[in-house]
Design an enzyme around this catalytic site. Structure first.
Site, mmCIF file in Angstrom:
data_model
loop_
_atom_site.group_PDB
_atom_site.id
_atom_site.type_symbol
_atom_site.label_atom_id
_atom_site.label_comp_id
_atom_site.label_asym_id
_atom_site.label_seq_id
_atom_site.Cartn_x
_atom_site.Cartn_y
_atom_site.Cartn_z
ATOM 1 N N TYR A 1 48.361 14.828 36.933
ATOM 2 C CA TYR A 1 47.380 14.576 37.991
ATOM 3 C C TYR A 1 46.123 13.925 37.416
ATOM 4 C CZ TYR A 1 50.022 17.351 41.361
ATOM 5 O OH TYR A 1 51.000 17.810 42.212
ATOM 6 N N ARG B 1 32.152 53.338 35.388
ATOM 7 C CA ARG B 1 33.338 53.075 36.210
ATOM 8 C C ARG B 1 33.782 54.423 36.760
ATOM 9 N NH1 ARG B 1 38.256 49.780 33.401
ATOM 10 N NH2 ARG B 1 38.848 51.901 32.871
ATOM 11 N N LYS C 1 50.167 51.220 32.087
ATOM 12 C CA LYS C 1 49.843 50.727 33.437
ATOM 13 C C LYS C 1 50.069 49.219 33.499
ATOM 14 C CE LYS C 1 44.924 50.867 32.292
ATOM 15 N NZ LYS C 1 44.126 49.776 32.804
ATOM 16 N N MET D 1 51.454 23.160 39.172
ATOM 17 C CA MET D 1 51.892 24.451 39.722
ATOM 18 C C MET D 1 53.182 24.950 39.066
ATOM 19 S SD MET D 1 52.644 25.469 43.654
ATOM 20 C CE MET D 1 50.995 25.228 44.259
HETATM 21 C C1 LIG Z 1 41.068 54.765 30.949
HETATM 22 C C2 LIG Z 1 41.784 53.867 29.993
HETATM 23 N N1 LIG Z 1 42.225 54.363 28.830
HETATM 24 C C3 LIG Z 1 42.866 53.604 27.933
HETATM 25 C C4 LIG Z 1 43.109 52.253 28.167
HETATM 26 C C5 LIG Z 1 43.802 51.427 27.124
HETATM 27 O O1 LIG Z 1 42.928 50.454 26.641
HETATM 28 P P1 LIG Z 1 43.376 49.469 25.466
HETATM 29 O O2 LIG Z 1 44.463 48.635 26.021
HETATM 30 O O3 LIG Z 1 42.143 48.667 25.190
HETATM 31 O O4 LIG Z 1 43.810 50.315 24.329
HETATM 32 C C6 LIG Z 1 42.667 51.694 29.368
HETATM 33 C C7 LIG Z 1 42.919 50.268 29.622
HETATM 34 O O5 LIG Z 1 42.419 49.604 30.440
HETATM 35 C C8 LIG Z 1 41.990 52.521 30.308
HETATM 36 O O6 LIG Z 1 41.559 52.028 31.476
#
Ligand SMILES: Cc1ncc(COP(=O)(O)O)c(C=O)c1O
Length: 376
Positions: free
Chosen positions: A261, A133, A35, A309
């Site tokens: 700055y 969560r 992701k 920036m």
């Molecule tokens: C549901 C879930 N599984 C696995 C992972 C992977 O976590 P990590 O990068 O700490 O291995 C994440 C990462 O945010 C996650 O949200």
């Protein structure tokens, strides 16, 4: 003329995957978490390399990411870790993508959408065992599973959860979550007379707790090369995302010369300063002002003055050997010296994840040694 860019060698991801594979049982699947554009490394190239290294499962946060993976990998198993909407169901079904479900209502809505098209969606029930969560609270999860198990249009094939904290000095927190999950899984499998695809551990858990590998592990950060330093961990990985910028100007300056700055830095002695093509707009945190280091000509050069920036100033020393156009390494290694995202994260009081995903997605990603990422 270009600001900063990123160089990635996916073959090191391949080596990290091989090392992890060698440390786990052959029956445990690696579900690689890609992701957030594969933590800034580039979704498609990372997914393709992982598949070439034998990874069958890929986990994403959203449907559009799943579709990007599917376009490259017709045979991959793909899990969506976010909350799919009923209107996503036709694409989930058409592209054979597995969503998680987080509640009875959520599962029922997906089931209704699937029934409307005469289909069945396989889902994994996400259980909140203490993370607070996404997911069904563990106390209600058994009942919710039973409700969803009877829903036409839905097939609950898997069960998963996520740890809030895995700390060797405070093992009770993760153990409590694991016990809740394992007890639930045992009870459901016994009651329904079938096995579920169970996955629980992300990086820290899998690095410290082989006993929780189950049917799959969900590594993210450890396969990108971070967080595996502790010698007690089962495997060690190398980072492979390098972030670079150009030296845009070099000048010789006397002692007492104000930099940036508000002149928060003044040179202590005559030296050369170099101005780089990167700033906080590109993801180089302002917290690195007067604190970070950048590699030029194999030397660790301090960031001086405030990060602005689009530009950063560094002290390249009195030698006068740095030239306009030289490469500056913000993250990575050069002639034996290194600066990795963990070092920047400490200074910025954050985690390597945020440094990596904070690099401007528009910064060019250059892949070295990549396997083909073209759609078939
Ligand atoms: C549901 C879930 N599984 C696995 C992972 C992977 O976590 P990590 O990068 O700490 O291995 C994440 C990462 O945010 C996650 O949200």
């Amino acid at each position: 003329m270009q600001s900063s860019w990123v160089e990635i060698d996916p073959t090191i991801l391949g080596a990290n995957i091989d090392a992890l594979r060698a440390a786990i049982r052959p029956s445990t699947e690696i579900m690689f978490v890609v992701k957030a554009d594969a933590y800034g490394h580039g979704l498609a190239p990372m997914a393709v390399q992982a598949a070439a290294s034998g990874v069958r499962w890929l986990a994403v946060a959203y449907l559009d990411e799943a579709l990007t993976v599917r376009a490259r990998l017709p045979d991959a198993d793909i899990l969506v870790l976010g909350v799919a909407e009923p209107e996503d169901v036709p694409r989930l079904v058409a592209d054979r993508i597995t969503p998680i479900v987080v509640s009875a209502e959520h599962g029922q809505a997906l089931a209704a959408a699937a029934r409307a098209m005469g289909a069945t969606v396989p889902v994994h029930l996400k259980v909140d065992t203490g993370m607070g969560r996404l997911g069904a609270p563990w106390q209600d999860a058994h009942e919710i599973f039973d409700v969803l198990n009877g829903e036409k249009g839905l097939q609950v094939t898997g069960l998963c959860s996520h740890f809030a904290a895995v700390e060797p000095n405070e093992p009770e927190r993760a153990e409590e979550q694991a016990q809740r999950f394992l007890e639930l899984a045992r009870a459901l499998e016994a009651k329904h007379g079938r096995t579920l695809f169970k996955h629980l551990s992300s990086s820290r858990a899998l690095l410290y707790h082989p006993e929780w590998d189950l049917d799959a592990i969900r590594p993210g950060i450890c396969l990108y090369g971070y967080g595996t330093e502790d010698p007690r961990m089962r495997f060690h990985a190398r980072p492979f995302l390098q972030w670079k910028a150009r030296v845009m100007q070099v000048k010789a300056v006397p002692a007492g010369y104000p930099v940036g700055y508000y002149g928060t830095y003044r040179t202590e002695a005559p030296t050369h300063i170099a101005i780089l093509s990167v700033g906080y707009a590109d993801g180089y945190h302002r917290a690195l002002s007067n604190r970070g280091h950048v590699l030029v000509r194999g030397r660790r050069c301090p960031v001086i003055g405030r990060v602005s920036m689009n530009w950063v100033t560094i002290d390249v020393g009195p030698a006068g050997d740095v030239r306009r156009g030289d490469e500056a390494v913000l993250i990575g290694e050069q002639e034996g010296a290194s600066v990795w995202a963990g070092e920047l994260a400490k200074i910025c009081r954050t985690i390597p994840y945020e440094i990596l995903v904070g690099i401007d997605p528009a910064a060019e990603r250059r892949y070295i040694n990549a396997v083909s990422t073209n759609p078939p």
